[in-house]
Design a protein around this motif. Sequence first.
Motif, PDB file in Angstrom:
ATOM      1  N   PRO A   1       0.832  -1.196   0.000  1.00 44.95           N
ATOM      2  CA  PRO A   1       0.000   0.000   0.000  1.00 44.95           C
ATOM      3  C   PRO A   1       0.870   1.251   0.000  1.00 44.95           C
ATOM      4  O   PRO A   1       2.005   1.237   0.472  1.00 44.95           O
ATOM      5  CB  PRO A   1      -0.809  -0.115   1.292  1.00 44.95           C
ATOM      6  N   ARG A   2       0.339   2.295  -0.534  1.00 47.28           N
ATOM      7  CA  ARG A   2       1.051   3.575  -0.542  1.00 47.28           C
ATOM      8  C   ARG A   2       0.966   4.201   0.838  1.00 47.28           C
ATOM      9  O   ARG A   2      -0.095   4.222   1.455  1.00 47.28           O
ATOM     10  CB  ARG A   2       0.439   4.529  -1.559  1.00 47.28           C
ATOM     11  N   LEU A   3       2.090   4.701   1.292  1.00 50.90           N
ATOM     12  CA  LEU A   3       2.128   5.384   2.582  1.00 50.90           C
ATOM     13  C   LEU A   3       2.018   6.886   2.366  1.00 50.90           C
ATOM     14  O   LEU A   3       2.451   7.409   1.334  1.00 50.90           O
ATOM     15  CB  LEU A   3       3.436   5.073   3.310  1.00 50.90           C
ATOM     16  N   GLU A   4       1.476   7.538   3.365  1.00 47.22           N
ATOM     17  CA  GLU A   4       1.456   8.994   3.329  1.00 47.22           C
ATOM     18  C   GLU A   4       2.888   9.483   3.477  1.00 47.22           C
ATOM     19  O   GLU A   4       3.766   8.758   3.941  1.00 47.22           O
ATOM     20  CB  GLU A   4       0.585   9.529   4.463  1.00 47.22           C
ATOM     21  N   ALA A   5       3.119  10.724   3.106  1.00 42.67           N
ATOM     22  CA  ALA A   5       4.484  11.266   3.120  1.00 42.67           C
ATOM     23  C   ALA A   5       5.105  11.199   4.518  1.00 42.67           C
ATOM     24  O   ALA A   5       6.271  10.832   4.670  1.00 42.67           O
ATOM     25  CB  ALA A   5       4.477  12.698   2.606  1.00 42.67           C
ATOM     26  N   ALA A   6       4.327  11.539   5.542  1.00 42.27           N
ATOM     27  CA  ALA A   6       4.859  11.520   6.911  1.00 42.27           C
ATOM     28  C   ALA A   6       5.197  10.093   7.334  1.00 42.27           C
ATOM     29  O   ALA A   6       6.241   9.855   7.955  1.00 42.27           O
ATOM     30  CB  ALA A   6       3.854  12.138   7.869  1.00 42.27           C
ATOM     31  N   ASP A   7       4.313   9.146   7.000  1.00 41.24           N
ATOM     32  CA  ASP A   7       4.580   7.752   7.357  1.00 41.24           C
ATOM     33  C   ASP A   7       5.769   7.195   6.586  1.00 41.24           C
ATOM     34  O   ASP A   7       6.559   6.413   7.115  1.00 41.24           O
ATOM     35  CB  ASP A   7       3.350   6.887   7.095  1.00 41.24           C
ATOM     36  N   ALA A   8       5.886   7.586   5.317  1.00 41.10           N
ATOM     37  CA  ALA A   8       7.017   7.110   4.517  1.00 41.10           C
ATOM     38  C   ALA A   8       8.336   7.631   5.084  1.00 41.10           C
ATOM     39  O   ALA A   8       9.318   6.886   5.169  1.00 41.10           O
ATOM     40  CB  ALA A   8       6.851   7.544   3.066  1.00 41.10           C
ATOM     41  N   GLU A   9       8.352   8.877   5.499  1.00 40.36           N
ATOM     42  CA  GLU A   9       9.568   9.458   6.098  1.00 40.36           C
ATOM     43  C   GLU A   9       9.892   8.756   7.414  1.00 40.36           C
ATOM     44  O   GLU A   9      11.045   8.442   7.696  1.00 40.36           O
ATOM     45  CB  GLU A   9       9.382  10.957   6.315  1.00 40.36           C
ATOM     46  N   ARG A  10       8.871   8.493   8.214  1.00 39.72           N
ATOM     47  CA  ARG A  10       9.068   7.810   9.486  1.00 39.72           C
ATOM     48  C   ARG A  10       9.583   6.384   9.260  1.00 39.72           C
ATOM     49  O   ARG A  10      10.466   5.903   9.969  1.00 39.72           O
ATOM     50  CB  ARG A  10       7.739   7.785  10.241  1.00 39.72           C
ATOM     51  N   ALA A  11       9.034   5.698   8.261  1.00 45.51           N
ATOM     52  CA  ALA A  11       9.485   4.344   7.943  1.00 45.51           C
ATOM     53  C   ALA A  11      10.944   4.355   7.494  1.00 45.51           C
ATOM     54  O   ALA A  11      11.726   3.493   7.882  1.00 45.51           O
ATOM     55  CB  ALA A  11       8.596   3.734   6.864  1.00 45.51           C
ATOM     56  N   LEU A  12      11.319   5.334   6.677  1.00 38.78           N
ATOM     57  CA  LEU A  12      12.695   5.428   6.208  1.00 38.78           C
ATOM     58  C   LEU A  12      13.656   5.717   7.354  1.00 38.78           C
ATOM     59  O   LEU A  12      14.729   5.116   7.451  1.00 38.78           O
ATOM     60  CB  LEU A  12      12.802   6.512   5.134  1.00 38.78           C
ATOM     61  N   ARG A  13      13.263   6.611   8.261  1.00 38.32           N
ATOM     62  CA  ARG A  13      14.099   6.910   9.435  1.00 38.32           C
ATOM     63  C   ARG A  13      14.281   5.658  10.295  1.00 38.32           C
ATOM     64  O   ARG A  13      15.380   5.355  10.750  1.00 38.32           O
ATOM     65  CB  ARG A  13      13.451   8.015  10.270  1.00 38.32           C
ATOM     66  N   ASN A  14      13.176   4.933  10.506  1.00 35.02           N
ATOM     67  CA  ASN A  14      13.237   3.723  11.317  1.00 35.02           C
ATOM     68  C   ASN A  14      14.108   2.666  10.649  1.00 35.02           C
ATOM     69  O   ASN A  14      14.901   1.990  11.297  1.00 35.02           O
ATOM     70  CB  ASN A  14      11.823   3.184  11.551  1.00 35.02           C
ATOM     71  N   TYR A  15      13.981   2.519   9.346  1.00 39.60           N
ATOM     72  CA  TYR A  15      14.801   1.564   8.599  1.00 39.60           C
ATOM     73  C   TYR A  15      16.283   1.893   8.750  1.00 39.60           C
ATOM     74  O   TYR A  15      17.099   1.011   9.016  1.00 39.60           O
ATOM     75  CB  TYR A  15      14.395   1.581   7.125  1.00 39.60           C
ATOM     76  N   ARG A  16      16.628   3.154   8.593  1.00 44.37           N
ATOM     77  CA  ARG A  16      18.045   3.555   8.713  1.00 44.37           C
ATOM     78  C   ARG A  16      18.565   3.341  10.125  1.00 44.37           C
ATOM     79  O   ARG A  16      19.696   2.889  10.322  1.00 44.37           O
ATOM     80  CB  ARG A  16      18.201   5.012   8.299  1.00 44.37           C
ATOM     81  N   ARG A  17      17.746   3.668  11.110  1.00 43.94           N
ATOM     82  CA  ARG A  17      18.160   3.482  12.512  1.00 43.94           C
ATOM     83  C   ARG A  17      18.395   2.000  12.798  1.00 43.94           C
ATOM     84  O   ARG A  17      19.404   1.628  13.394  1.00 43.94           O
ATOM     85  CB  ARG A  17      17.079   4.049  13.430  1.00 43.94           C
ATOM     86  N   GLN A  18      17.492   1.145  12.350  1.00 44.78           N
ATOM     87  CA  GLN A  18      17.657  -0.282  12.595  1.00 44.78           C
ATOM     88  C   GLN A  18      18.832  -0.854  11.799  1.00 44.78           C
ATOM     89  O   GLN A  18      19.517  -1.756  12.275  1.00 44.78           O
ATOM     90  CB  GLN A  18      16.369  -1.022  12.257  1.00 44.78           C
ATOM     91  N   ARG A  19      19.078  -0.319  10.618  1.00 40.94           N
ATOM     92  CA  ARG A  19      20.223  -0.790   9.833  1.00 40.94           C
ATOM     93  C   ARG A  19      21.532  -0.440  10.531  1.00 40.94           C
ATOM     94  O   ARG A  19      22.448  -1.261  10.596  1.00 40.94           O
ATOM     95  CB  ARG A  19      20.183  -0.182   8.430  1.00 40.94           C
ATOM     96  N   ARG A  20      21.629   0.781  11.086  1.00 38.50           N
ATOM     97  CA  ARG A  20      22.845   1.155  11.836  1.00 38.50           C
ATOM     98  C   ARG A  20      23.043   0.235  13.027  1.00 38.50           C
ATOM     99  O   ARG A  20      24.160  -0.198  13.316  1.00 38.50           O
ATOM    100  CB  ARG A  20      22.745   2.600  12.314  1.00 38.50           C
ATOM    101  N   ARG A  21      21.960  -0.078  13.715  1.00 37.77           N
ATOM    102  CA  ARG A  21      22.072  -0.962  14.882  1.00 37.77           C
ATOM    103  C   ARG A  21      22.438  -2.378  14.471  1.00 37.77           C
ATOM    104  O   ARG A  21      23.170  -3.071  15.178  1.00 37.77           O
ATOM    105  CB  ARG A  21      20.774  -0.926  15.672  1.00 37.77           C
ATOM    106  N   ALA A  22      21.953  -2.821  13.338  1.00 36.99           N
ATOM    107  CA  ALA A  22      22.306  -4.158  12.848  1.00 36.99           C
ATOM    108  C   ALA A  22      23.781  -4.221  12.481  1.00 36.99           C
ATOM    109  O   ALA A  22      24.443  -5.228  12.742  1.00 36.99           O
ATOM    110  CB  ALA A  22      21.435  -4.528  11.651  1.00 36.99           C
TER     111      ALA A  22
END
Length: 114
Positions: free
Chosen positions: A29-50
């Motif tokens: 599904p398409r995410l709203e702009a705010a949700d997409a930005e939040r998802a990208l931030r979360n992805y990057r944060r989890q990738r750094r931790r990994a």
Amino acid sequence: MPNRRVAVMSPQTRLAHARRRQRGRWRPPRLEAADAERALRNYRRQRRRAVAALLLLFAVLAGLPVVFAVWPALDHTRLAGVPVSWLVLAVVPYPLLIGLGHWHLRRAERAEKR
């Protein structure tokens, strides 16, 4: 209708739940702009931790030969008839790996809650 608690989910969790409910071919599904930005931030944060967890894993596994090279006497020292070097190789890494996995899981869940 009784009051139902609505859990606040991250965009990734919502996508995973949507994927599980749909039959047939799944399209994200398409995410709203705010949700997409939040998802990208979360992805990057989890990738750094990994990456940090992988570096620690590498340090533990690559550190064992270093320990044996620095202390060659571990091969000659015996505990209950077993060389200490074998005990270090067979016993020490597993609690460290379990602890590393637990540490990484807690950090990933904490990032998900933000």
